[in-house]
Design a protein around this motif. Structure first.
Motif, mmCIF file in Angstrom:
data_model
loop_
_atom_site.group_PDB
_atom_site.id
_atom_site.type_symbol
_atom_site.label_atom_id
_atom_site.label_comp_id
_atom_site.label_asym_id
_atom_site.label_seq_id
_atom_site.Cartn_x
_atom_site.Cartn_y
_atom_site.Cartn_z
ATOM 1 N N SER A 212 -4.399 0.906 -1.846
ATOM 2 C CA SER A 212 -3.954 -0.476 -1.880
ATOM 3 C C SER A 212 -3.359 -0.787 -0.171
ATOM 4 N N GLU A 213 -2.814 1.226 0.186
ATOM 5 C CA GLU A 213 -2.322 0.552 1.885
ATOM 6 C C GLU A 213 -3.274 0.613 2.389
ATOM 7 N N SER A 214 -4.569 1.639 1.933
ATOM 8 C CA SER A 214 -5.388 1.029 3.865
ATOM 9 C C SER A 214 -6.010 -0.143 3.452
ATOM 10 N N LEU A 215 -6.587 -0.641 2.258
ATOM 11 C CA LEU A 215 -6.733 -1.875 2.084
ATOM 12 C C LEU A 215 -5.786 -3.537 2.888
ATOM 13 N N SER A 216 -4.563 -3.105 2.546
ATOM 14 C CA SER A 216 -3.639 -4.173 2.765
ATOM 15 C C SER A 216 -3.548 -3.522 4.556
ATOM 16 N N ARG A 217 -4.586 -2.756 5.746
ATOM 17 C CA ARG A 217 -4.276 -2.712 6.956
ATOM 18 C C ARG A 217 -5.536 -3.938 6.718
ATOM 19 N N ARG A 218 -6.539 -3.754 6.256
ATOM 20 C CA ARG A 218 -7.280 -5.075 6.673
ATOM 21 C C ARG A 218 -7.357 -6.609 6.109
ATOM 22 N N THR A 219 -6.474 -7.147 5.024
ATOM 23 C CA THR A 219 -6.419 -8.161 4.551
ATOM 24 C C THR A 219 -4.930 -8.018 3.921
ATOM 25 N N ASP A 220 -5.084 -9.317 3.441
ATOM 26 C CA ASP A 220 -3.116 -9.373 2.914
ATOM 27 C C ASP A 220 -3.023 -8.570 2.047
ATOM 28 N N GLN A 221 -1.237 -8.609 1.577
ATOM 29 C CA GLN A 221 -0.876 -7.726 0.877
ATOM 30 C C GLN A 221 -1.356 -8.096 -0.830
ATOM 31 N N SER A 222 -1.462 -9.506 -0.442
ATOM 32 C CA SER A 222 -1.751 -9.905 -2.170
ATOM 33 C C SER A 222 -3.761 -8.990 -2.612
ATOM 34 N N GLU A 223 -4.619 -9.590 -1.658
ATOM 35 C CA GLU A 223 -5.685 -8.966 -1.700
ATOM 36 C C GLU A 223 -5.908 -7.371 -2.284
ATOM 37 N N ALA A 224 -5.387 -6.949 -0.880
ATOM 38 C CA ALA A 224 -5.649 -5.396 -1.231
ATOM 39 C C ALA A 224 -5.196 -4.951 -2.285
ATOM 40 N N GLU A 225 -3.756 -5.449 -3.007
ATOM 41 C CA GLU A 225 -3.336 -4.671 -4.762
ATOM 42 C C GLU A 225 -4.744 -5.124 -5.387
ATOM 43 N N GLU A 226 -5.101 -6.245 -5.627
ATOM 44 C CA GLU A 226 -6.265 -7.104 -6.461
ATOM 45 C C GLU A 226 -8.125 -6.253 -6.000
ATOM 46 N N LEU A 227 -8.058 -6.014 -5.394
ATOM 47 C CA LEU A 227 -9.472 -5.133 -4.598
ATOM 48 C C LEU A 227 -9.234 -3.565 -5.288
ATOM 49 N N ALA A 228 -7.979 -3.103 -4.899
ATOM 50 C CA ALA A 228 -7.053 -2.079 -5.168
ATOM 51 C C ALA A 228 -7.274 -1.701 -6.779
ATOM 52 N N SER A 229 -6.327 -2.567 -7.106
ATOM 53 C CA SER A 229 -7.306 -2.470 -8.822
ATOM 54 C C SER A 229 -8.420 -2.140 -9.867
ATOM 55 N N ARG A 230 -9.225 -3.341 -8.971
ATOM 56 C CA ARG A 230 -10.858 -3.791 -9.651
ATOM 57 C C ARG A 230 -11.297 -2.280 -8.916
ATOM 58 N N ILE A 231 -11.145 -1.946 -8.078
ATOM 59 C CA ILE A 231 -12.168 -0.762 -7.443
ATOM 60 C C ILE A 231 -11.488 0.871 -8.101
ATOM 61 N N ARG A 232 -10.100 1.021 -9.364
ATOM 62 C CA ARG A 232 -9.854 1.793 -9.507
ATOM 63 C C ARG A 232 -10.788 1.674 -10.907
ATOM 64 N N GLN A 233 -10.362 0.031 -11.286
ATOM 65 C CA GLN A 233 -11.287 0.416 -13.034
ATOM 66 C C GLN A 233 -12.740 0.881 -12.536
ATOM 67 N N TRP A 234 -12.893 -0.054 -11.960
ATOM 68 C CA TRP A 234 -14.988 0.242 -12.032
ATOM 69 C C TRP A 234 -15.367 1.341 -11.781
ATOM 70 N N THR A 235 -14.223 1.998 -10.720
ATOM 71 C CA THR A 235 -14.377 3.632 -10.757
ATOM 72 C C THR A 235 -14.093 4.649 -11.530
ATOM 73 N N GLY A 236 -13.267 4.638 -12.595
ATOM 74 C CA GLY A 236 -13.068 5.095 -13.596
ATOM 75 C C GLY A 236 -14.245 4.834 -14.574
ATOM 76 N N GLU A 237 -14.649 4.003 -15.115
ATOM 77 C CA GLU A 237 -15.774 3.645 -15.661
ATOM 78 C C GLU A 237 -16.853 4.166 -15.657
ATOM 79 N N MET A 238 -17.223 4.757 -14.966
ATOM 80 C CA MET A 238 -18.425 5.757 -14.185
ATOM 81 C C MET A 238 -18.282 7.223 -14.602
#
Length: 79
Positions: free
Chosen positions: A53-79
């Motif tokens: 979330s912190e890294s993504l927030s440097r490239r986009t707004d905070q709400s999108e960063a948190e949403e993307l981080a959550s989805r990435i965490r979910q997707w990688t956790g399923e692997m």
């Protein structure tokens, strides 16, 4: 490599996820944000969400960063 689409109020983002099982690592990239992140299986704990979330927030707004981080965490956790 897995390719995922993330849809939100910001539009569509294509997320590329590469898992190296031999070395126990994962590489995630979002070309439209010119962003990538590399981590090991050991680093995939609870702190990962905050780091993403912190890294993504440097490239986009905070709400999108948190949403993307959550989805990435979910997707990688399923692997």
């Amino acid at each position: 490599m897995k390719i995922r689409k993330s849809y939100g109020s910001y539009g569509e983002r294509t997320v590329y996820i590469h898992e190296n099982k031999k070395e126990e690592t994962i590489l995630v990239a979002i070309p439209s944000l010119e962003w990538s992140w590399f981590f090991t299986y050991d680093e995939a704990g609870g702190e990962l969400l905050n780091q993403l979330s912190e890294s993504l927030s440097r490239r986009t707004d905070q709400s999108e960063a948190e949403e993307l981080a959550s989805r990435i965490r979910q997707w990688t956790g399923e692997m």
